[in-house]
Design a protein around this motif. Structure first.
Motif, PDB file in Angstrom:
ATOM      1  N   UNK A 131       9.231  64.311 -51.586  1.00 15.84           N
ATOM      2  CA  UNK A 131       9.997  65.004 -52.624  1.00 15.84           C
ATOM      3  C   UNK A 131       9.308  64.845 -53.981  1.00 15.84           C
ATOM      4  N   UNK A 132       9.223  65.941 -54.707  1.00  9.82           N
ATOM      5  CA  UNK A 132       8.605  65.920 -56.024  1.00  9.82           C
ATOM      6  C   UNK A 132       9.445  65.098 -57.003  1.00  9.82           C
ATOM      7  N   UNK A 133       8.815  64.134 -57.668  1.00  9.99           N
ATOM      8  CA  UNK A 133       9.485  63.296 -58.666  1.00  9.99           C
ATOM      9  C   UNK A 133       8.785  63.467 -60.001  1.00  9.99           C
ATOM     10  N   UNK A 175      20.097  74.346 -50.850  1.00  7.62           N
ATOM     11  CA  UNK A 175      19.520  75.561 -50.258  1.00  7.62           C
ATOM     12  C   UNK A 175      18.151  75.860 -50.850  1.00  7.62           C
ATOM     13  N   UNK A 176      18.010  75.687 -52.172  1.00  9.16           N
ATOM     14  CA  UNK A 176      16.767  76.064 -52.856  1.00  9.16           C
ATOM     15  C   UNK A 176      15.928  74.853 -53.274  1.00  9.16           C
ATOM     16  N   UNK A 177      16.423  73.656 -52.981  1.00  8.34           N
ATOM     17  CA  UNK A 177      15.698  72.423 -53.273  1.00  8.34           C
ATOM     18  C   UNK A 177      15.257  72.348 -54.732  1.00  8.34           C
ATOM     19  N   UNK A 178      16.223  72.444 -55.629  1.00  6.21           N
ATOM     20  CA  UNK A 178      15.939  72.381 -57.063  1.00  6.21           C
ATOM     21  C   UNK A 178      16.594  71.140 -57.666  1.00  6.21           C
ATOM     22  N   UNK A 179      16.173  70.775 -58.878  1.00  7.04           N
ATOM     23  CA  UNK A 179      16.844  69.730 -59.654  1.00  7.04           C
ATOM     24  C   UNK A 179      17.799  70.420 -60.596  1.00  7.04           C
ATOM     25  N   UNK A 180      19.058  69.949 -60.643  1.00  4.99           N
ATOM     26  CA  UNK A 180      20.068  70.550 -61.522  1.00  4.99           C
ATOM     27  C   UNK A 180      20.623  69.478 -62.446  1.00  4.99           C
ATOM     28  N   UNK A 181      20.474  69.691 -63.737  1.00  6.64           N
ATOM     29  CA  UNK A 181      21.070  68.811 -64.734  1.00  6.64           C
ATOM     30  C   UNK A 181      22.358  69.427 -65.250  1.00  6.64           C
TER      31      UNK A 181
END
Length: 505
Positions: free
Chosen positions: A240-242, A406-412
């Protein structure tokens, strides 16, 4: 009515059946292969499929597929080419066997297809490889999986049952229904490179179609993961991208180990404590240090307000107090927005319905990997999908989690705090707890990380007044919570910089 006429009507079901043919009459028709589908005559003979010719006596105009009860033909399904169907006798109903069931003997594996020609295509591939027949049957159509109930005991007599249905939506829906009826322990699913077995045979040949049978995998209901798939998911998690939080709020990194795609992070503080500034620092850092697209959903600010603050922060100048040339503003604008990596949502005052979730998903489809929602309180203030209050919060948070996964995004997500007579004023620098978060429990439950912060807006000391203190209230991945440093807000540059203040009273 003559006796002969009565017999004819009894042997047919629909008055518009072509020629009102009796079962005996159909049984006397020719058997032919289907050259256009690479299916030879011996396959048609095996299944007892008949054909009817046109007026020229050569052109095939209809196929007749036999259906049986206890091995005896009781009806035919006629396919008038190209694709008009009618029934002679019985081809549905209680105790009716699957197409080909009367000749499906001599094997431990059963293949089930969605159509008669598909069953014949698989049988052709098997015969090409082994020079013998193995059990292959067919449903009359994807909508008739209930026919499997009548034959469940027979179906389960095989060691394995391979479902080779069409790869379209009705076919895949039928797979799930058929698997439930037959039993998950027996069922395997074949994946096809084309829409159906006929297309695979025609375009790729017998070997490819047989490989689809051999490579069929055990069926798992949605959400059930086992074996190697668990290892694959583990490897996905490890990769996973960090991305670290920016240096000015870098005290978060030792506890949270950065920002990860596929997670929701909640930012919460009292009114005027700097939520918008903290979020914009993260946005600027992402633009400077990554090539990812960023989505901004700011429900308290207009597009112009958000752009103005970002431009000022990029220039490190307070646009309210300092004169800046248009050329400088334009240069900052182009650095921020010209490559269209930073995308904003113009909500136009409509924030309380499902269109907000749809628009956030659209940002994902545009390629945004990091999205900021400011703030959740407004997003549910008027209800969502007819819901209000905590029910609306639960609905929106659940919908957001689905989009994130579903879209594998980061949400703030920014959230406000509750106020009450027993709570210390956050505006005086008191850091919140998770119980202070406004809204239902789903906000803190669904969020992966929760970051609380505060500043003492009433202090006479300018340094204290402009210093934001951070505390990690939840860290799902690391489990490390606690004080996470502080940042000083420089009013001249409108930027945050790391502070050494350690007073977290």
């Amino acid at each position: 009515m003559t006796a002969a006429t009565a017999t004819r009507k009894k042997a047919t079901v629909q008055k518009d059946d072509v020629g009102f043919m009796t079962l005996e009459e159909i049984g006397e028709l020719d058997v032919r292969g289907f050259q256009e589908r690479n299916i030879r005559k011996n396959i048609a003979e095996h299944y007892g499929v008949r054909v009817r010719y046109g007026d020229d006596g050569k052109t095939i105009v209809s196929h007749f597929y036999p259906y049986t009860k206890k091995g005896v033909i009781v009806g035919y399904k006629e396919r008038e080419l190209p694709k008009k169907f009618s029934i002679h006798g019985e081809a549905k109903g209680k105790d009716l066997e699957l197409f080909g069931q009367n000749v499906a003997t001599g094997g431990k594996r059963l293949v089930i297809t969605e159509g008669e020609l598909d069953a014949m295509a698989v049988s052709q591939a098997q015969f090409d490889k082994y020079q013998k027949f193995y059990p292959v049957v067919s449903l009359a159509s994807a909508s008739q999986t209930n026919a499997l109930l009548e034959q469940r005991e027979w179906l389960r007599s095989f060691e394995e049952v391979v479902l080779m249905f069409d790869s379209d939506e009705p076919g895949q829906k039928a797979v799930a229904e058929a698997a439930k009826i037959i039993g998950f322990d027996k069922v395997k699913i074949a994946k096809l490179p084309e829409k159906d077995p006929c297309d695979v045979l025609l375009k790729h040949g017998s070997d490819t179609l047989m490989k689809c049978v051999f490579d069929a995998t055990s069926y798992s209901p949605a959400g059930i993961v086992k074996g190697e798939e668990i290892w694959s998911r583990y490897k996905e998690l490890k990769s996973v991208t960090t991305h670290p939080y920016p240096e000015c709020i870098g005290g978060l990194n030792p506890l949270l180990k950065g920002m990860r795609e596929g997670e929701i992070v909640l930012f919460t503080s009292g009114t005027g404590s700097g939520k918008s500034t903290v979020v914009k620092e993260i946005i600027l850092d992402l633009l400077d240090t990554t090539d990812k697209k960023i989505g901004i959903v700011s429900l308290e600010e207009s597009i112009g307000d958000t752009a103005e603050k970002l431009i000022g922060m990029k220039l490190r100048k307070n646009l309210e107090n300092e004169t800046v040339s248009e050329a400088e503003e334009r240069a900052a604008f182009e650095a921020l927005f010209k490559d269209e990596r930073c995308i904003m949502l113009d909500h136009q005052g409509s924030v309380s319905d499902d269109s907000l979730i749809d628009k956030i998903e659209y940002l994902c489809l545009l390629g945004c990997r990091y999205i900021f929602l400011d703030h959740i309180t407004i997003a549910v203030s008027e209800g969502a999908d007819g819901k209000t209050g905590n029910e609306a919060v639960d609905y929106v948070m659940s919908a957001l989690l689905k989009v994130v996964k579903k879209h594998n995004i980061w949400l703030g997500v920014i959230s406000h705090l509750r106020k009450g007579p027993e709570r210390k004023p956050f505006e005086e620098g008191y850091l919140p707890s998770v119980d202070d978060i406004k809204g239902s429990g789903s906000i803190k439950q669904i969020s992966f990380d929760i970051i609380g912060f505060a500043r003492n807006m009433t202090s006479d000391d300018d340094v204290v007044k402009n210093t934001i203190k951070f505390r990690v209230l939840k860290a799902r991945k690391t489990g490390q919570t606690g004080n996470a440093g502080s940042a000083f807000y420089d009013r001249e540059t409108t930027r945050l910089k790391k502070s050494d203040m350690m007073d977290f009273a």
